[in-house]
Design a protein around this motif. Structure first.
Motif, PDB file in Angstrom:
ATOM      1  N   MET A 168       2.528   4.725   6.335  1.00 25.99           N
ATOM      2  CA  MET A 168       1.736   5.812   5.447  1.00 25.99           C
ATOM      3  C   MET A 168       0.521   5.096   4.910  1.00 25.99           C
ATOM      4  N   LEU A 169      -0.467   5.606   4.535  1.00 27.79           N
ATOM      5  CA  LEU A 169      -1.709   5.164   3.978  1.00 27.79           C
ATOM      6  C   LEU A 169      -1.553   3.987   2.833  1.00 27.79           C
ATOM      7  N   LEU A 170      -0.621   4.282   2.066  1.00 30.65           N
ATOM      8  CA  LEU A 170      -0.446   3.464   0.831  1.00 30.65           C
ATOM      9  C   LEU A 170       0.549   2.435   0.931  1.00 30.65           C
ATOM     10  N   TRP A 171       1.027   2.112   2.279  1.00 30.83           N
ATOM     11  CA  TRP A 171       2.080   1.185   2.261  1.00 30.83           C
ATOM     12  C   TRP A 171       1.902  -0.160   1.494  1.00 30.83           C
ATOM     13  N   SER A 172       0.507  -0.614   1.347  1.00 28.18           N
ATOM     14  CA  SER A 172       0.557  -2.051   0.536  1.00 28.18           C
ATOM     15  C   SER A 172       0.041  -1.679  -1.070  1.00 28.18           C
ATOM     16  N   VAL A 173      -0.023  -0.586  -1.401  1.00 30.04           N
ATOM     17  CA  VAL A 173      -0.265  -0.193  -2.703  1.00 30.04           C
ATOM     18  C   VAL A 173       0.926   0.242  -3.438  1.00 30.04           C
ATOM     19  N   TRP A 174       1.183  -0.275  -4.571  1.00 34.81           N
ATOM     20  CA  TRP A 174       2.409  -0.178  -5.352  1.00 34.81           C
ATOM     21  C   TRP A 174       1.884   0.595  -6.324  1.00 34.81           C
ATOM     22  N   SER A 175       2.321   2.040  -6.509  1.00 31.23           N
ATOM     23  CA  SER A 175       1.855   2.903  -7.520  1.00 31.23           C
ATOM     24  C   SER A 175       3.254   3.321  -8.201  1.00 31.23           C
ATOM     25  N   VAL A 176       3.111   3.632  -9.392  1.00 29.55           N
ATOM     26  CA  VAL A 176       4.315   3.969  -9.884  1.00 29.55           C
ATOM     27  C   VAL A 176       3.905   5.113 -10.906  1.00 29.55           C
ATOM     28  N   LEU A 200       1.887  11.007 -18.615  1.00 24.61           N
ATOM     29  CA  LEU A 200       1.917  10.346 -17.225  1.00 24.61           C
ATOM     30  C   LEU A 200       1.202   8.957 -17.423  1.00 24.61           C
ATOM     31  N   VAL A 201       1.983   8.092 -17.024  1.00 26.05           N
ATOM     32  CA  VAL A 201       1.364   6.590 -16.886  1.00 26.05           C
ATOM     33  C   VAL A 201       1.400   6.075 -15.576  1.00 26.05           C
ATOM     34  N   TYR A 202       0.188   6.067 -15.092  1.00 25.59           N
ATOM     35  CA  TYR A 202      -0.022   5.610 -13.516  1.00 25.59           C
ATOM     36  C   TYR A 202      -0.063   3.948 -13.745  1.00 25.59           C
ATOM     37  N   ILE A 203       0.775   3.088 -12.700  1.00 28.91           N
ATOM     38  CA  ILE A 203       0.599   1.722 -12.713  1.00 28.91           C
ATOM     39  C   ILE A 203       0.213   1.410 -11.343  1.00 28.91           C
ATOM     40  N   ILE A 204      -1.189   0.879 -11.118  1.00 26.79           N
ATOM     41  CA  ILE A 204      -1.682   0.288  -9.838  1.00 26.79           C
ATOM     42  C   ILE A 204      -1.614  -0.899  -9.745  1.00 26.79           C
ATOM     43  N   ASP A 205      -1.383  -1.580  -8.397  1.00 26.67           N
ATOM     44  CA  ASP A 205      -1.427  -2.763  -8.092  1.00 26.67           C
ATOM     45  C   ASP A 205      -2.937  -3.167  -7.746  1.00 26.67           C
ATOM     46  N   GLY A 206      -3.430  -4.087  -8.693  1.00 26.21           N
ATOM     47  CA  GLY A 206      -4.825  -4.502  -8.238  1.00 26.21           C
ATOM     48  C   GLY A 206      -4.837  -5.936  -7.952  1.00 26.21           C
ATOM     49  N   SER A 207      -3.886  -6.379  -7.061  1.00 26.82           N
ATOM     50  CA  SER A 207      -3.725  -7.910  -6.646  1.00 26.82           C
ATOM     51  C   SER A 207      -4.616  -7.831  -5.191  1.00 26.82           C
ATOM     52  N   TRP A 208      -4.730  -9.158  -4.872  1.00 30.04           N
ATOM     53  CA  TRP A 208      -5.509  -9.521  -3.751  1.00 30.04           C
ATOM     54  C   TRP A 208      -4.901  -8.936  -2.627  1.00 30.04           C
ATOM     55  N   SER A 209      -3.290  -8.915  -2.554  1.00 25.81           N
ATOM     56  CA  SER A 209      -2.555  -8.441  -1.529  1.00 25.81           C
ATOM     57  C   SER A 209      -3.021  -6.870  -0.877  1.00 25.81           C
ATOM     58  N   VAL A 210      -3.578  -6.199  -2.004  1.00 30.75           N
ATOM     59  CA  VAL A 210      -3.951  -4.649  -1.737  1.00 30.75           C
ATOM     60  C   VAL A 210      -5.249  -4.590  -1.003  1.00 30.75           C
ATOM     61  N   GLY A 211      -6.317  -5.401  -1.756  1.00 31.04           N
ATOM     62  CA  GLY A 211      -7.567  -5.350  -1.061  1.00 31.04           C
ATOM     63  C   GLY A 211      -8.544  -4.217  -1.753  1.00 31.04           C
ATOM     64  N   SER A 265     -10.340  -1.739  -0.262  1.00 31.59           N
ATOM     65  CA  SER A 265     -10.099  -0.473   0.339  1.00 31.59           C
ATOM     66  C   SER A 265      -9.029   0.226   0.036  1.00 31.59           C
ATOM     67  N   ASP A 266      -7.763  -0.283   0.122  1.00 26.67           N
ATOM     68  CA  ASP A 266      -6.578   0.281  -0.351  1.00 26.67           C
ATOM     69  C   ASP A 266      -6.651   0.579  -1.723  1.00 26.67           C
ATOM     70  N   PHE A 267      -7.255  -0.243  -2.508  1.00 27.10           N
ATOM     71  CA  PHE A 267      -7.248  -0.055  -4.009  1.00 27.10           C
ATOM     72  C   PHE A 267      -8.067   1.198  -4.229  1.00 27.10           C
ATOM     73  N   ASP A 268      -9.091   1.432  -3.710  1.00 23.71           N
ATOM     74  CA  ASP A 268     -10.076   2.699  -3.703  1.00 23.71           C
ATOM     75  C   ASP A 268      -9.064   3.885  -3.400  1.00 23.71           C
ATOM     76  N   THR A 269      -8.287   3.707  -2.076  1.00 21.79           N
ATOM     77  CA  THR A 269      -7.600   4.957  -1.802  1.00 21.79           C
ATOM     78  C   THR A 269      -6.481   5.034  -2.933  1.00 21.79           C
ATOM     79  N   ALA A 270      -5.825   4.186  -3.336  1.00 19.34           N
ATOM     80  CA  ALA A 270      -4.844   4.446  -4.464  1.00 19.34           C
ATOM     81  C   ALA A 270      -5.618   5.071  -5.505  1.00 19.34           C
ATOM     82  N   LYS A 271      -6.935   4.689  -5.796  1.00 20.73           N
ATOM     83  CA  LYS A 271      -7.570   5.415  -6.928  1.00 20.73           C
ATOM     84  C   LYS A 271      -7.751   6.985  -6.654  1.00 20.73           C
ATOM     85  N   GLN A 272      -8.198   7.332  -5.576  1.00 14.86           N
ATOM     86  CA  GLN A 272      -8.311   8.652  -4.843  1.00 14.86           C
ATOM     87  C   GLN A 272      -7.100   9.439  -5.047  1.00 14.86           C
TER      88      GLN A 272
END
Length: 127
Positions: free
Chosen positions: A1-9, A35-46, A48-55
């Motif tokens: 899926m699109l968010l494989w590298s993004v860990w969001s809880v 609701l509490v969103y937890i988003i991975d902002g590490s270099w492993s995400v990048g 582009s994927d960080f912006d996808t997670a925000k969307q």
């Protein structure tokens, strides 16, 4: 899926009293939630994927009635250390909250999920 590298809880902290009968609409958009969103902002995400997670967060958030009466949202970003991006209940409307989510800047840094998760019980009182 699109968010494989993004860990969001999404943590559904509490479901409080149901809304008054005349305010209840179909679906869970008007249920009382924190609701509490937890988003991975590490270099492993990048970036582009960080912006996808925000969307993705925006897409979910826009389905709720954001207000102190129904749903309040917080956002935490982690990499080397956690950063509270949006405190719980700071924004009282969906448009204002979406603008705030869009403005979250990418931290970069190492993926330190373990230390972050160990701090979660202490973070709850600061959200």
């Amino acid at each position: 899926m699109l968010l494989w590298s993004v860990w969001s809880v999404i943590l559904l902290l509490t479901t409080v009293d149901a809304a008054e009968e005349e305010d209840v609409r179909a679906g869970c958009s008007t249920a009382v939630n924190d609701l509490v969103y937890i988003i991975d902002g590490s270099w492993s995400v990048g970036v582009s994927d960080f912006d996808t997670a925000k969307q993705w967060l925006i897409n979910i958030t826009s389905q709720f009635d954001i207000s102190s009466h129904y749903t309040q949202v917080a956002v935490i970003q982690y990499s080397d250390t956690p950063r509270l991006e949006i405190p719980l209940g700071k924004h009282q409307g969906v448009a204002e909250l979406i603008k705030a989510i869009r403005s979250i800047s990418y931290l970069g840094g190492n993926t330190q999920a373990g230390p972050f998760l160990l701090k979660c019980p202490n973070l709850q009182k600061n959200i």
